[in-house]
Design an enzyme around this catalytic site. Sequence first.
Site, PDB file in Angstrom:
ATOM      1  N   HIS A 233      47.094  24.739  12.230  1.00 17.31           N
ATOM      2  CA  HIS A 233      45.788  25.092  12.287  1.00 17.31           C
ATOM      3  C   HIS A 233      45.319  24.935  13.508  1.00 17.31           C
ATOM      4  O   HIS A 233      45.519  23.795  14.229  1.00 17.31           O
ATOM      5  CB  HIS A 233      45.012  24.332  11.075  1.00 17.31           C
ATOM      6  CG  HIS A 233      45.156  22.746  11.245  1.00 17.31           C
ATOM      7  ND1 HIS A 233      44.277  22.336  11.769  1.00 17.31           N
ATOM      8  CD2 HIS A 233      46.098  21.658  10.762  1.00 17.31           C
ATOM      9  CE1 HIS A 233      44.640  20.843  11.972  1.00 17.31           C
ATOM     10  NE2 HIS A 233      45.278  20.527  11.137  1.00 17.31           N
TER      11      HIS A 233
ATOM     12  N   ASP B  77      46.338  16.905  16.730  1.00 20.64           N
ATOM     13  CA  ASP B  77      46.311  17.508  15.372  1.00 20.64           C
ATOM     14  C   ASP B  77      45.245  18.339  15.328  1.00 20.64           C
ATOM     15  O   ASP B  77      44.114  18.108  15.269  1.00 20.64           O
ATOM     16  CB  ASP B  77      45.974  16.327  14.414  1.00 20.64           C
ATOM     17  CG  ASP B  77      45.915  16.716  13.001  1.00 20.64           C
ATOM     18  OD1 ASP B  77      46.030  17.931  12.574  1.00 20.64           O
ATOM     19  OD2 ASP B  77      45.329  15.741  12.245  1.00 20.64           O
TER      20      ASP B  77
ATOM     21  N   GLU C  63      41.348  24.043   8.329  1.00 19.94           N
ATOM     22  CA  GLU C  63      42.301  23.287   7.737  1.00 19.94           C
ATOM     23  C   GLU C  63      41.649  21.866   7.326  1.00 19.94           C
ATOM     24  O   GLU C  63      41.693  21.400   6.194  1.00 19.94           O
ATOM     25  CB  GLU C  63      43.663  23.152   8.347  1.00 19.94           C
ATOM     26  CG  GLU C  63      44.819  22.586   7.627  1.00 19.94           C
ATOM     27  CD  GLU C  63      45.061  20.968   7.707  1.00 19.94           C
ATOM     28  OE1 GLU C  63      45.621  20.372   7.192  1.00 19.94           O
ATOM     29  OE2 GLU C  63      44.129  20.327   8.596  1.00 19.94           O
TER      30      GLU C  63
ATOM     31  N   ASP D 265      52.696  20.840  11.259  1.00 21.98           N
ATOM     32  CA  ASP D 265      51.626  20.157  11.512  1.00 21.98           C
ATOM     33  C   ASP D 265      52.011  18.674  12.028  1.00 21.98           C
ATOM     34  O   ASP D 265      53.254  18.649  12.464  1.00 21.98           O
ATOM     35  CB  ASP D 265      50.930  19.586  10.005  1.00 21.98           C
ATOM     36  CG  ASP D 265      49.467  19.349  10.257  1.00 21.98           C
ATOM     37  OD1 ASP D 265      49.034  18.784  11.134  1.00 21.98           O
ATOM     38  OD2 ASP D 265      48.683  20.161   9.572  1.00 21.98           O
TER      39      ASP D 265
ATOM     40  N   HIS E  76      43.893  11.365  14.076  1.00 23.48           N
ATOM     41  CA  HIS E  76      42.455  11.493  13.968  1.00 23.48           C
ATOM     42  C   HIS E  76      41.673  10.159  14.883  1.00 23.48           C
ATOM     43  O   HIS E  76      40.693   9.514  14.445  1.00 23.48           O
ATOM     44  CB  HIS E  76      41.879  11.115  12.456  1.00 23.48           C
ATOM     45  CG  HIS E  76      42.385  12.501  11.683  1.00 23.48           C
ATOM     46  ND1 HIS E  76      41.590  12.692  10.431  1.00 23.48           N
ATOM     47  CD2 HIS E  76      42.972  13.536  12.021  1.00 23.48           C
ATOM     48  CE1 HIS E  76      42.016  13.801   9.974  1.00 23.48           C
ATOM     49  NE2 HIS E  76      42.760  14.456  10.930  1.00 23.48           N
TER      50      HIS E  76
END
Length: 353
Positions: free
Chosen positions: A64, A176, A209, A232, A319
């Site tokens: 993604h 990510d 995503e 991922d 994140h």
Amino acid sequence: MPAPELLQKLLTAPGPPGHEGRPARVWREAAEAFADEVTTDRLGTTVARVSGAGAAPLMAVVGHIDEIALLVSHVSEKGFLHVVQSGGWDPQVLVGQRVEVHTRDGIVPGVVGRKPPHLTDAEERKKAMRLKDLHVDIGAKDGDEARSLVAVGDQIVIAAEPLELPNGRLASRALDNRLGVYVAIEVARRVKEAGGNAGPVAGVAAVQEEIGAHGARVMAYGLEPDLAVIVDVTHATDAPGVEAGELGEHGLGAGPVITRGAIVNRAVNDLLDEVAAAEGIECSTEAAGSRTGTDADAMHLSREGVPVAVVSIPLRYMHSPVEVVDLADVEAVIRLLTALALRLEANTSLARW
């Protein structure tokens, strides 16, 4: 191991959910240099397809291309921006960050501010930071000036350039999952160069995503792959405070992490195991009792069902603006999936039992 040029370009092209145009254009331009067909659907997901010796099985390698972001929700009379999140930010991570507000007229720089700790009482300091306790300061003298520069709904990303670290490691925001789309395009390119595979391969850069796997859901319905490997990231378990436990054990340098569980297809996992053994690629395992938290959750339900596997790359500080990866793990995933694609035959069984 220096960061590949294409990966660098992907990491420096902001692409919040629903606004992935910048990195998608980088990815599409790279794909058009080798792919037999490159298409983009109405949601913005791009597919780079390379032909095989036969019509099937069609293997999709899916990453993604969106990244977590913020959106302007309100401009105060004093000129400060209030925000909501698009994807899963931890407000603690945002404090003190430099940001870019992406407007129709260009980028407006800013910083994330909060009430100074000197002015908080003991009880306030015990509480976790909330997003509504933060604001973005763009240096405007008042609300009118701020509203002349930005608008409600404008996207905000962290201003953080990739940083090469020793031992082939790379720190950046948006690893990510720009790592996943980099793997997807590299697998398609290497399969094209090698030739001789039984079926076609589609590299996929899926959108949205981080807010619900919307792009992968639509793409799977239109593409109808015979199997899909979702690439991922997963939590590296070698950082302080991150224990193996339910996560499994896979630090940086551990190689591909293969998910086992209910959603993923055992036959595809068995093929991955066979290929890894044949190629001498060390892999580790992650368990997912129900959903995987990836595009596989949407894709496996498409039409009559899609056999899926999830192969992840260990990542520290997920994140955050300083996610860290070992580039050797990225290369190992590319090798594994390229070898899988080249081993697939028209009569390969993907039945669950």
